[in-house]
Design a protein around this motif. Structure first.
Motif, short mmCIF file in Angstrom:
data_model
loop_
_atom_site.label_atom_id
_atom_site.label_comp_id
_atom_site.label_asym_id
_atom_site.label_seq_id
_atom_site.Cartn_x
_atom_site.Cartn_y
_atom_site.Cartn_z
N PRO A 187 40.02 42.79 42.61
CA PRO A 187 39.74 43.35 43.94
C PRO A 187 38.47 42.89 44.62
CG PRO A 187 39.51 45.00 42.20
CD PRO A 187 40.17 43.84 41.60
N VAL A 188 37.35 42.80 43.90
CA VAL A 188 36.10 42.45 44.56
C VAL A 188 36.11 40.99 45.00
CG1 VAL A 188 33.59 42.46 44.38
CG2 VAL A 188 34.92 44.16 43.13
N THR A 189 36.64 40.12 44.14
CA THR A 189 36.75 38.69 44.47
C THR A 189 37.66 38.50 45.67
OG1 THR A 189 36.44 38.10 42.15
CG2 THR A 189 37.40 36.42 43.59
N LEU A 190 38.80 39.19 45.67
CA LEU A 190 39.73 39.11 46.79
C LEU A 190 39.06 39.54 48.08
CD1 LEU A 190 42.84 38.87 47.72
CD2 LEU A 190 42.75 41.37 47.60
N THR A 191 38.34 40.66 48.03
CA THR A 191 37.71 41.22 49.22
C THR A 191 36.70 40.27 49.83
OG1 THR A 191 37.93 43.45 48.31
CG2 THR A 191 36.35 43.16 50.08
N GLY A 192 35.85 39.68 49.00
CA GLY A 192 34.82 38.79 49.51
C GLY A 192 35.38 37.63 50.31
N PHE A 193 36.39 36.96 49.76
CA PHE A 193 36.95 35.79 50.45
C PHE A 193 37.84 36.20 51.62
CE2 PHE A 193 35.67 33.98 46.40
CZ PHE A 193 35.07 32.81 46.81
N LEU A 221 39.15 31.91 39.69
CA LEU A 221 40.19 31.02 39.17
C LEU A 221 41.59 31.60 39.38
CD1 LEU A 221 38.49 29.93 35.81
CD2 LEU A 221 38.58 28.66 37.98
N ALA A 222 41.67 32.93 39.58
CA ALA A 222 42.97 33.59 39.76
C ALA A 222 43.65 33.12 41.04
CB ALA A 222 42.80 35.11 39.78
N PHE A 223 42.88 32.66 42.04
CA PHE A 223 43.47 32.16 43.27
C PHE A 223 44.37 30.95 43.00
CE2 PHE A 223 39.85 34.36 45.39
CZ PHE A 223 40.55 35.03 46.37
N ILE A 232 29.24 38.78 39.49
CA ILE A 232 28.64 39.62 38.45
C ILE A 232 29.67 40.54 37.81
CG2 ILE A 232 26.90 41.39 37.99
CD1 ILE A 232 25.33 40.24 40.41
N GLN A 233 30.48 41.19 38.65
CA GLN A 233 31.43 42.19 38.16
C GLN A 233 32.72 41.56 37.61
OE1 GLN A 233 31.95 45.51 40.83
NE2 GLN A 233 33.95 46.05 40.01
N GLU A 234 33.14 40.45 38.21
CA GLU A 234 34.40 39.80 37.81
C GLU A 234 34.19 38.31 37.55
OE1 GLU A 234 36.98 42.76 40.80
OE2 GLU A 234 36.62 40.67 41.33
N LEU A 270 48.01 42.38 46.87
CA LEU A 270 47.05 41.31 46.65
C LEU A 270 46.11 41.58 45.48
CD1 LEU A 270 46.06 40.43 50.35
CD2 LEU A 270 47.64 39.19 48.86
N VAL A 271 45.64 42.84 45.36
CA VAL A 271 44.69 43.15 44.29
C VAL A 271 45.37 43.17 42.92
CG1 VAL A 271 43.12 44.45 45.77
CG2 VAL A 271 44.97 45.66 44.60
N ALA A 272 46.70 43.14 42.91
CA ALA A 272 47.41 43.02 41.63
C ALA A 272 47.46 41.56 41.17
CB ALA A 272 48.83 43.57 41.76
N GLU A 273 47.20 40.64 42.10
CA GLU A 273 47.24 39.21 41.80
C GLU A 273 45.84 38.64 41.55
OE1 GLU A 273 50.20 37.53 41.52
OE2 GLU A 273 51.12 39.51 41.83
N VAL A 274 44.86 39.08 42.34
CA VAL A 274 43.48 38.62 42.22
C VAL A 274 42.58 39.85 42.11
CG1 VAL A 274 41.58 37.41 43.40
CG2 VAL A 274 43.91 36.50 43.52
#
Length: 302
Positions: A33-39, A205-207, A198-200, A27-31
């Motif tokens: 990591p921090v954005t993926l984690t939050g959602f 939009l990657a989703f 802030i970080q990403e 998953l973190v290769a597609e979106v």
């Protein structure tokens, strides 16, 4: 519930958590990591709160419980999941799984420092074995570029989670751990999402560029591995006790290694298997599980 059903439940949870490592690696290769984690945590938190609402376990926390919820949110949700996903975006699923397997050892050491519970000589031997296994499998001759910093992030993730156990154990005197988990997820997810902005910036939009496979794995990770997995584990620990539950934690790195090799094509060598054996031995001794089993065996013989 019968013992074999509880043990089956614990084994199933360990499979879920072991499978979550290669799933997150994908998953973190597609979106980012921090954005993926939050959602992902936000979805898990909503599912947990709905399940607890159905079980009629929802209540407003008392004033003194909010400090534990806040500390648990920072360690168990923000700290643990932030560093875990950051680490898995760099290191391998195999290394991540092995490092996560040291959790029971770190728990024993943290209890010694924070709760003033000092380990026995056998537990110190377990600590040394566990650290030796970790060093052998992860720190020596890593073939993955950037793996060392990624491994360090995963170590910080499990360390943050272990610290949260100390907080949760104190809060559990008045607050149901399942309900506390729900509040921590619902509060922690927006914090991680804010950090992702802030970080990403623009990573959300990657989703929109992902595939159907991504969404099936995202749902599996958020709902099955995280939400349902935590609920099942907390219930099983209450039935079987922490000592027996700690023994089943040994299956976590084993499943993570095997599934990472199968689904991610990662190469396993003798260092991984020898490291796993040392970590399992370290967990059995360091968590106190081996001593407890031996004492019960002696009592039965008498």
């Amino acid at each position: 519930m019968k013992q074999w059903k509880i043990y089956t439940m614990l084994l199933l949870v360990m499979f879920f958590w072991g499978a979550n490592v290669p799933i997150l690696k994908y998953l973190v290769a597609e979106v980012p990591p921090v954005t993926l984690t939050g959602f992902r945590i936000l979805v898990a938190g909503i599912v947990v709160i709905l399940i607890l609402w159905k079980m009629k376990l929802i209540r407003k926390p008392f004033k003194h419980e909010w400090k534990y919820i806040f500390l648990g949110t920072i360690t168990n949700v923000v700290g643990h999941h932030y560093f875990l996903n950051m680490g898995l975006s760099i290191t391998s699923g195999t290394h991540g799984g092995l490092i996560l397997g040291t959790g029971p050892i770190l728990t024993a050491i943290s209890a010694a420092i924070i709760l003033k519970y000092f380990p026995t000589k056998v537990q110190w031997i377990g600590l040394l074995l566990g650290l030796a296994g970790l060093s052998l499998a992860v720190l020596v001759g890593s073939e993955t570029q950037g793996a060392n910093i990624g491994d360090f992030y995963v170590f910080l993730a499990i360390f943050a989670q272990v610290l949260s156990y100390m907080v949760i154990s104190k809060a559990a005197r008045t607050l149901n751990p399942l309900l506390m988990t729900a509040y921590m997820m619902l509060i922690g997810a927006p914090i991680i999402i804010l950090i992702s902005f802030i970080q990403e910036p623009g990573a959300i939009l990657a989703f929109g560029e992902t595939t159907q496979k991504f969404w099936w794995l995202f749902i599996a990770s958020a709902i099955v591995c995280t939400a349902i997995g935590h609920l099942m584990y907390n219930y099983a620990v209450g039935q079987a006790g922490p000592t027996k539950a700690a023994i089943f934690m040994n299956f976590n790195p084993l499943f993570a290694m095997i599934l990472s090799a199968i689904f991610l094509g990662e190469i396993l060598n003798y260092r991984h298997f020898l490291g796993l054996i040392l970590i399992v031995a370290g967990v059995m001794l360091g968590s106190g599980a081996a001593e407890d089993m031996w004492k019960k065996h002696k009592v039965k013989k008498e």
